[in-house]
Design an enzyme around this catalytic site. Structure first.
Site, PDB file in Angstrom:
ATOM      1  N   GLU A   1       0.832  -1.204   0.000  1.00 36.23           N
ATOM      2  CA  GLU A   1       0.000   0.000   0.000  1.00 36.23           C
ATOM      3  C   GLU A   1       0.868   1.256   0.000  1.00 36.23           C
ATOM      4  O   GLU A   1       1.843   1.362   0.738  1.00 36.23           O
ATOM      5  CB  GLU A   1      -0.896  -0.021   1.238  1.00 36.23           C
ATOM      6  CG  GLU A   1      -1.842   1.147   1.347  1.00 36.23           C
ATOM      7  CD  GLU A   1      -2.694   1.093   2.617  1.00 36.23           C
ATOM      8  OE1 GLU A   1      -3.671   1.859   2.703  1.00 36.23           O
ATOM      9  OE2 GLU A   1      -2.375   0.282   3.504  1.00 36.23           O
TER      10      GLU A   1
ATOM     11  N   LYS B   1      -9.445   2.560  -3.578  1.00 37.32           N
ATOM     12  CA  LYS B   1     -10.027   2.010  -2.354  1.00 37.32           C
ATOM     13  C   LYS B   1     -11.373   2.657  -2.084  1.00 37.32           C
ATOM     14  O   LYS B   1     -11.503   3.893  -2.094  1.00 37.32           O
ATOM     15  CB  LYS B   1      -9.076   2.247  -1.182  1.00 37.32           C
ATOM     16  CG  LYS B   1      -9.500   1.579   0.127  1.00 37.32           C
ATOM     17  CD  LYS B   1      -8.444   1.798   1.206  1.00 37.32           C
ATOM     18  CE  LYS B   1      -8.814   1.068   2.496  1.00 37.32           C
ATOM     19  NZ  LYS B   1      -7.810   1.293   3.562  1.00 37.32           N
TER      20      LYS B   1
ATOM     21  N   CYS C   1      -5.611  -2.985   2.191  1.00 40.00           N
ATOM     22  CA  CYS C   1      -5.547  -2.961   3.654  1.00 40.00           C
ATOM     23  C   CYS C   1      -6.861  -3.355   4.313  1.00 40.00           C
ATOM     24  O   CYS C   1      -7.260  -4.518   4.302  1.00 40.00           O
ATOM     25  CB  CYS C   1      -5.087  -1.570   4.097  1.00 40.00           C
ATOM     26  SG  CYS C   1      -4.693  -1.443   5.856  1.00 40.00           S
TER      27      CYS C   1
END
Length: 538
Positions: A295, A360, A413
């Site tokens: 990430e 995301k 994540c």
């Protein structure tokens, strides 16, 4: 007298004595007992995995609800016991969140005490509500165990969805320390696994305080249930499965960059070069290589022409880079939006270029964006991630990307903790990609618990996962949740391995949480059926 009767009688008296002690506590002693039981239950999770504490903790909570039934204000007493249990459970389970506030200590350290107590205090409302609901329908014997397991599991489901959801440390996650213990999640998912785990963990209290001739009976039921879960898992792990042809390879990079340096733009070039060093290396001529960076591994990569030129020169041919990135674009109001993103970098006739991206969509409140921005910003609060005034913008949702003959679903994540949300419904990929950065949380239980949740996503979907974490734990996981390779926490390195093939669709991937809900309804029918039978007999 049979051979077993005497030791079982002694064991039963010992259990009754302990149960009587717990039920006899009052005042602050009762709340301390609930608090300690919650802490003990959390120690059944990673990295400690003391599974007997799961049984001790939930059995204690059932006994405290038993005691509440005789209190002058039973529902209040049950609610408070559940809250103290939950406060201990989440304090021990999510304490690691406080570490993130010390990465930029001059700005955020003052918030750490409020976060480390405030978050558990809020999450404790779910166990408190579970105890309150149970108290309203509390019955003697096994009925109360079934009721407790269902209500607890349903409230975990609510916790996983309300206010964007936080399904961290579901009770069933205690079984995810080994692949064998978590295999049944392929049928009913993580919430179903929690239902089973709580049902078995609370079983020893079934005969306690009920004037039963066999107060020990719940313990053998628990052991038999655990054995059944493990045997089922072992059998599933030994079943034949598809074999890969070795043409698709993954190279999972773990650069081990300290968080202070990762978010400092002065280090971006050095960080990029460190990741590139782990990405080079020859591959077989007919193989496809998927290189995965963690990430935010390459912020603003699509704008960095020098970085793209270096990738063109040094990455192997027939390789695809899947890199955690930050990207930005101008919105309709002519303001700059920042996205926590994954960049798909491929070789083109003009050189390496970002040919696709994934943004995301399930952002972390207060970490990646600030809810109620105008209000909270006015009192001096800010999100931890230093991008944009109000944090990252939301992506459009889960998606599947097809490149080089395979289809993968990317996750960033926090997105990997949500059961059944790894990819768009009805669009099953061949494998899962997770990029994460747990460097915010130090050498704590957080990164290890995060890995266990990733394993559950693979088991639920029957899909392999390549997981790249900045400081760890990076891993290659197969469709049955077995960790085929890993890089330890705070170690730099890479994993080079063939990509495991996908398994046939699991029951959970076809039905979602329907099996979980059917089990809940069936158990509740058993509870109220037994109650009607008892009333008829009276």
């Amino acid at each position: 007298m049979s051979f077993w009767e005497k030791p079982l009688g002694r064991f039963g008296r010992w259990m009754e004595s302990g149960g009587g002690f717990v039920r006899g506590l009052s005042g602050w002693r009762r709340w301390c007992c609930a608090f300690l039981a919650g802490i003990g239950t959390a120690l059944a999770m990673a990295p400690v995995y003391v599974l007997p504490l799961l049984a001790l903790g939930f059995t204690t909570l059932v006994l405290l609800i038993d005691a509440a039934a005789t209190h002058p204000r039973p529902r209040r007493s049950a609610f408070v016991a559940g809250w103290f249990f939950g406060f201990g459970y989440f304090l021990a389970g999510v304490y690691w969140m406080a570490f993130s506030f010390f990465v930029q200590a001059d700005q955020f350290a003052w918030m750490a005490p409020f976060a480390v107590t405030g978050m558990p205090a809020f999450l404790a409302l779910f166990p408190a509500l579970a105890a309150l609901v149970c108290m309203a329908f509390w019955r003697p014997g096994w009925s109360r165990i079934l009721l407790f397991a269902v209500v607890w599991a349903v409230l975990e489901y609510v916790r996983g969805h309300i206010l964007t959801g936080l399904p961290w440390n579901l009770a069933g996650q205690a079984l995810a320390g080994t692949a064998v213990g978590a295999q049944t999640a392929a049928w009913y998912g993580a919430y179903g696994l929690s239902l089973v785990a709580v049902l078995l963990a609370a079983a020893p209290s079934a005969g306690l305080g009920q004037q039963s001739k066999r107060p020990w009976f719940g313990a053998p039921v628990m052991f038999a249930g655990v054995a059944l879960v493990l045997v089922t898992g072992f059998v599933r792990l030994t079943l034949p499965e598809p074999q890969g042809d070795g043409t698709n390879l993954v190279r999972i990079v773990q650069p081990n960059i300290p968080q202070r340096e990762k978010i400092d733009s002065d280090y971006w070039v050095r960080n990029f070069e460190r990741q590139l060093e782990h990405s080079i290396g020859a591959i077989p001529p007919d193989a496809n290589l998927y290189i995965i960076w963690p990430e935010n591994g390459a912020p603003l990569l699509s704008e960095a022409q020098r970085a793209l030129a270096m990738l063109s020169q040094q990455l192997p041919d027939r390789s695809l880079l899947i890199a955690g990135a930050v990207r930005r674009e101008m919105n309709a109001d002519e303001e700059m939006d920042y996205f926590n993103s994954i960049a798909i970098v491929e070789q083109t006739p003009q050189g390496r270029a970002v040919i696709d991206h994934y943004d995301k969509h399930h952002l972390v409140p207060f970490g990646e964006y600030l809810p109620f921005y105008d209000l909270l910003n006015a009192i001096g609060l800010a999100q931890l991630t230093p991008y944009g005034d109000s944090g990252f913008a939301f992506g459009s949702g889960p998606r599947v990307i097809e490149r080089h003959g395979t289809r993968f679903a990317p996750m960033i994540c926090y997105e990997a903790i949500f059961p059944g949300a790894s990819y768009p419904k009805g669009d099953r990929p061949d494998w899962l990609v997770t990029v994460t950065n747990d460097a915010w949380f130090g050498d704590t239980s957080g990164p290890r618990q995060h890995l266990d949740m990733a394993r559950l996503r693979s088991i639920e979907a029957g899909l392999p996962m390549a997981r790249s974490a900045n400081t760890g734990i990076s891993a290659l996981i197969d469709g049955k949740g077995r960790v085929l390779a890993r890089i330890k926490l705070y170690k730099a390195g890479k994993i080079d391995a063939p990509l495991p093939p996908p398994l046939p669709p699991t029951l959970y991937s076809r039905t979602g949480d329907w099996v979980f809900w059917i089990l809940c309804v069936a158990l509740m029918a058993a509870v109220f059926g037994a109650d009607r039978k008892t009333r008829s007999a009276d």
